[in-house]
Design a protein around this motif. Structure first.
Motif, PDB file in Angstrom:
ATOM      1  N   PRO A  51       6.638  -2.593  -5.299  1.00  0.00           N
ATOM      2  CA  PRO A  51       5.705  -2.452  -4.421  1.00  0.00           C
ATOM      3  C   PRO A  51       5.061  -1.339  -4.688  1.00  0.00           C
ATOM      4  CG  PRO A  51       7.661  -3.319  -3.185  1.00  0.00           C
ATOM      5  CD  PRO A  51       7.971  -3.108  -4.694  1.00  0.00           C
ATOM      6  N   LEU A  52       3.533  -1.014  -4.496  1.00  0.00           N
ATOM      7  CA  LEU A  52       2.840   0.072  -4.760  1.00  0.00           C
ATOM      8  C   LEU A  52       2.035   0.359  -3.670  1.00  0.00           C
ATOM      9  CD1 LEU A  52       1.719  -0.420  -8.483  1.00  0.00           C
ATOM     10  CD2 LEU A  52       3.668   0.889  -7.688  1.00  0.00           C
ATOM     11  N   LEU A  53       1.964   1.406  -3.069  1.00  0.00           N
ATOM     12  CA  LEU A  53       0.889   1.901  -1.959  1.00  0.00           C
ATOM     13  C   LEU A  53      -0.472   1.779  -2.661  1.00  0.00           C
ATOM     14  CD1 LEU A  53       3.029   4.477  -0.205  1.00  0.00           C
ATOM     15  CD2 LEU A  53       2.241   2.394   0.588  1.00  0.00           C
ATOM     16  N   MET A  54      -1.426   1.426  -2.020  1.00  0.00           N
ATOM     17  CA  MET A  54      -2.800   1.257  -2.253  1.00  0.00           C
ATOM     18  C   MET A  54      -3.635   2.102  -1.365  1.00  0.00           C
ATOM     19  SD  MET A  54      -3.370  -2.887  -1.882  1.00  0.00           S
ATOM     20  CE  MET A  54      -5.053  -2.486  -1.831  1.00  0.00           C
ATOM     21  N   PRO A  55      -4.271   3.053  -2.156  1.00  0.00           N
ATOM     22  CA  PRO A  55      -5.070   3.793  -1.412  1.00  0.00           C
ATOM     23  C   PRO A  55      -6.571   3.050  -1.082  1.00  0.00           C
ATOM     24  CG  PRO A  55      -4.334   5.190  -3.203  1.00  0.00           C
ATOM     25  CD  PRO A  55      -3.690   3.804  -3.408  1.00  0.00           C
TER      26      PRO A  55
END
Length: 761
Positions: A214-218
């Motif tokens: 999982p990656l955090l989306m700006p």
């Protein structure tokens, strides 16, 4: 030591508990609400810009009003695709799920339109849980559309616990449906769009070890992406030039279509799925995803501030600790913000909870341990405090801790008073005294010890202190005394002459802590000048008695030797001998009380026989028979021959003196055991009239004699028996007098048997 040990145990418990709680919070993501809220707030300060080449074709309310109720016919979508294809965009992502077959003609029309577009991509999605016990079901576009599409990709969203879409995965792996060890990887639709435009996978996709991570989306601000209405494009209202070279995302934005999701924007509103896809494509293209730190790194970074504070508890004052705690909170929040600007996310919640937990819990446990310790120590203090003339102020009613603090303050004041009391008492002692530590440094001196050394003696070396007091000729003896371990010394003092010709007796005592540890020594110098002078005078008197008084008596006896044995001469000789005996006994008593015991092995029977033989002429003169019977088989004792010889001579002489003429004196030696200790018993029995009953209890006292008649009742023997009693006590033995039933007196002497050679140490 007890408080330190208790605090160590309490500190260890707090440290372990806090560490486990921090690890548990991270493992179960228990503080996600706080961490997500903080992330959302921090993200607002650095939102990405929306690119100009991404265009959203929105199925909005105007489009629904133009083309009617949703869903529309697939021929309607086919017409749009044909119009978009004519505009030559970079790629078209059709974010509408078409997994169920419809009218065959319309499906064919849309498939033909899709086939005319080289860069068209369709979505698929996964349904959790799947049917018939499967983990999930895959919902792909219908076969004709899948075949016509340039690529397909999944469009599933990841929701946090609060329902907000902050994270995404660039792929979905289907391990269960793979063959052998293979796994099916489904890239995200936006990853496929990137590949369609650039001909390769994205940099972030290649960099990730696991594309499912999982990656955090700006997010860009809401509405930053260019958007046109589906109906406007379909009706030809949008120029072809506006659509050329754009990446076009077709999706629903109307509220009633159900494709609205919460996103981490400050207004708390929702965002259409197609706009979320646009943000995701922007992040993939710009490679600006925020990477959460790994779980291991999250735990390590969260525990560091907690352990800094824990270690600081042992080193810092409470005021420093509170400032450091506030500083650590600021540092954690600042570090989280700085790392976020570097596209790294460290969730600070667990670290802050660790600080918030450790500070009050440790304060509570430390206060409890300190309170318990003070309570115990104050109880001991109240029971052990000496009764000295210091003022005790009564305490008023307050809470427990304040009461303990006040009582401790009064105890400290009392200790100060006690210290002053002791200092004053030591300072004003009538003799010199000083105290040294374990390093041999002088730490305290009283007035008399400091007199004459005006330059001060604090921290003066012990040897230097001794040189200021002890005359040079006696310095070595004093140092030898101090060098011997106190428990091994035979004498507890040493005499020396001072530099001022005063005579001192020096004693050293150990200073022990409450736990019995050696902390220093007290050196006490007793002024014995007058006593020493008196001892010298006594020695001179003894010399007078021993020599000057004996000489005239010896001369008298020499003059009488060879003279006629008249009654007058006999009387003179008797008085002369009595005076000699008195002088010998007096000198003997004085010497044994002022000298150390110096014994040697003696065969007691030989010594008794020798003493008896020395009095044979006196016994023969009166027809008295004195015999020695030895049943000891050669018993040895440890003794001083001269004093023992004189003692037995006194006893035999008394027996002869108070026995009638032509009588017998029995001297018997036996070996006996008393209380498991071996003794030699010597009994001397005469046939006289015995000892007066009123003299038995005081027979061995000094000057207890009554010499009325040598043939009468014996009422005492003056210094002779007192001397005998002192000699026997000096040898560890005893003497007892009694009357014999058949008549006469019996003296019994007990002396300890000498140990066997192997028992000697």
């Amino acid at each position: 030591m007890k408080l330190r040990r208790r605090l160590g145990i309490e500190w260890t418990g707090v440290a372990l508990a806090a560490s486990l709680i921090v690890c548990g919070l991270i493992y179960w993501n228990s503080l996600s609400g706080f961490d997500n809220l903080l992330y959302d707030r921090l993200s607002e300060y650095d939102r990405p810009e929306a690119p100009d080449d991404v265009l959203i074709v929105a199925i909005d309310e105007d489009s629904l009003a133009t083309f009617g109720q949703w869903p529309w016919s697939r021929s309607r979508h086919a017409a749009l695709l044909n119009q978009l294809a004519d505009a030559e965009p970079k790629a078209i992502a059709f974010d509408i799920l078409l997994s169920e077959p419809g009218d065959s003609e319309e499906d064919m029309a849309m498939a033909n339109a899709a086939a005319q577009t080289d860069n068209l991509l369709f979505p698929l999605h996964f349904v959790f849980p799947g049917t018939n016990g499967a983990a999930f079901d895959i919902k792909e576009p219908i076969a004709s559309l899948k075949q016509a599409a340039a690529a397909i990709g999944h469009v599933n969203l990841l929701f946090d616990r609060d329902g907000v879409v902050r994270r995404t995965s660039l792929c979905f792996k289907d391990t269960a449906n793979g063959t052998s060890n293979d796994e099916i990887v489904w890239p995200h639709l936006m990853e496929q769009v990137y590949r369609q435009i650039n001909g390769e996978s994205s940099a972030i996709f290649r960099r990730l070890g696991d594309c499912q991570q999982p990656l955090l989306m700006p997010y860009a601000n809401r509405g930053d992406f260019a958007q046109v209405s589906y109906a406007a494009v379909a009706n030809g209202e949008i120029p072809r030039a506006f659509l050329k070279d754009k990446t076009i995302l077709v999706g629903a934005t109307a509220q009633g279509l159900g494709d609205q999701h919460p996103v981490p924007l400050g207004d708390g509103g929702t965002m259409a799925g197609v706009e979320i896809m646009a943000n995701l494509l922007n992040d993939i293209t710009a490679d600006r995803f925020v990477m959460p730190v790994s779980t291991t790194m999250q735990i390590a970074l969260s525990l560091i501030p907690t352990w800094i504070l824990l270690i600081g508890f042992w080193r810092w004052r409470p005021r420093t600790t509170i400032f450091v705690s506030v500083g650590l909170v600021i540092f954690i929040l600042s570090a989280s913000a700085i790392l976020l600007s570097l596209q790294i996310w460290f969730a600070p919640g667990a670290a802050l909870v660790g600080l918030a937990l450790v500070y009050p819990v440790w304060g509570w446990r430390r206060l409890q341990a300190t309170s318990d310790f003070m309570d115990g120590e104050l109880k001991n203090y109240r029971t052990e405090t000496p009764d000295i003339p210091v003022l005790q102020v009564p305490l008023g009613p307050v809470d427990l801790v304040t009461e303990q603090a006040e009582e401790l303050a009064h105890a400290i004041k009392h200790v100060r008073d006690l210290r002053r009391f002791i200092t004053d008492a030591l300072t004003n002692l009538p003799d010199p005294m000083f105290i040294t530590d374990l390093d041999g440094k002088v730490k305290f001196v009283n007035k008399l010890a400091q007199s004459g050394v005006e330059d001060g003696v604090q921290d003066l070396a012990l040897d230097d202190m001794l040189e200021r007091f002890v005359a040079p000729e006696g310095l070595e003896d004093v140092k030898d005394y101090l060098a011997i371990d106190q428990e091994l010394r035979e004498h507890d003092y040493v005499d020396f002459t001072s530099v001022k010709d005063e005579i001192f007796a020096m004693r050293r005592a150990r200073i022990l802590s409450d736990e019995g540890e050696l902390r220093g020594h007290i050196h006490y110098l007793a002024d014995i000048t007058e006593v020493a002078n008196a001892a010298q005078e006594r020695e001179e008197v003894l010399q007078l008695l021993s020599h000057d008084m004996r000489s005239p008596q010896a001369a008298i006896l020499a003059l009488l030797d060879g003279q006629d044995a008249t009654d007058e001469n006999k009387r003179i000789e008797s008085h002369a001998r009595r005076t000699l005996a008195l002088a010998d006994n007096f000198v003997g008593l004085a010497r044994i009380k002022s000298s150390e015991f110096s014994g040697e092995e003696i065969l007691l029977s030989d010594l008794v026989i020798e003493a008896n033989d020395s009095l044979w002429p006196l016994a023969k003169q009166r027809g008295i028979k004195s015999t020695v019977e030895d049943y000891t088989e050669g018993a040895f004792i440890i003794g001083e021959p001269s004093s023992l010889y004189r003692s037995f001579a006194n006893l035999i002489d008394n027996a002869i003196k108070y026995s009638p003429d032509d009588s017998d004196i029995e001297i018997v030696l036996r070996s006996i055991d008393l209380d498991k200790q071996a003794f030699v018993s010597v009994t001397i029995t005469d046939q006289g009239n015995g000892i007066a009953e009123d003299m038995l209890d005081q027979l061995f006292e000094r000057f207890a004699s009554n010499d009325d008649d040598s043939h009468g009742t014996v009422k005492g023997t003056g210094l002779g028996l007192n001397f005998v009693s002192a000699v026997m006590a000096r040898h560890g033995g005893s003497i007892r007098a009694e009357n014999v039933r058949e008549g006469g007196a019996r003296f019994t002497v007990l002396l300890p048997l000498a140990p066997e050679p192997e028992e000697l140490v």
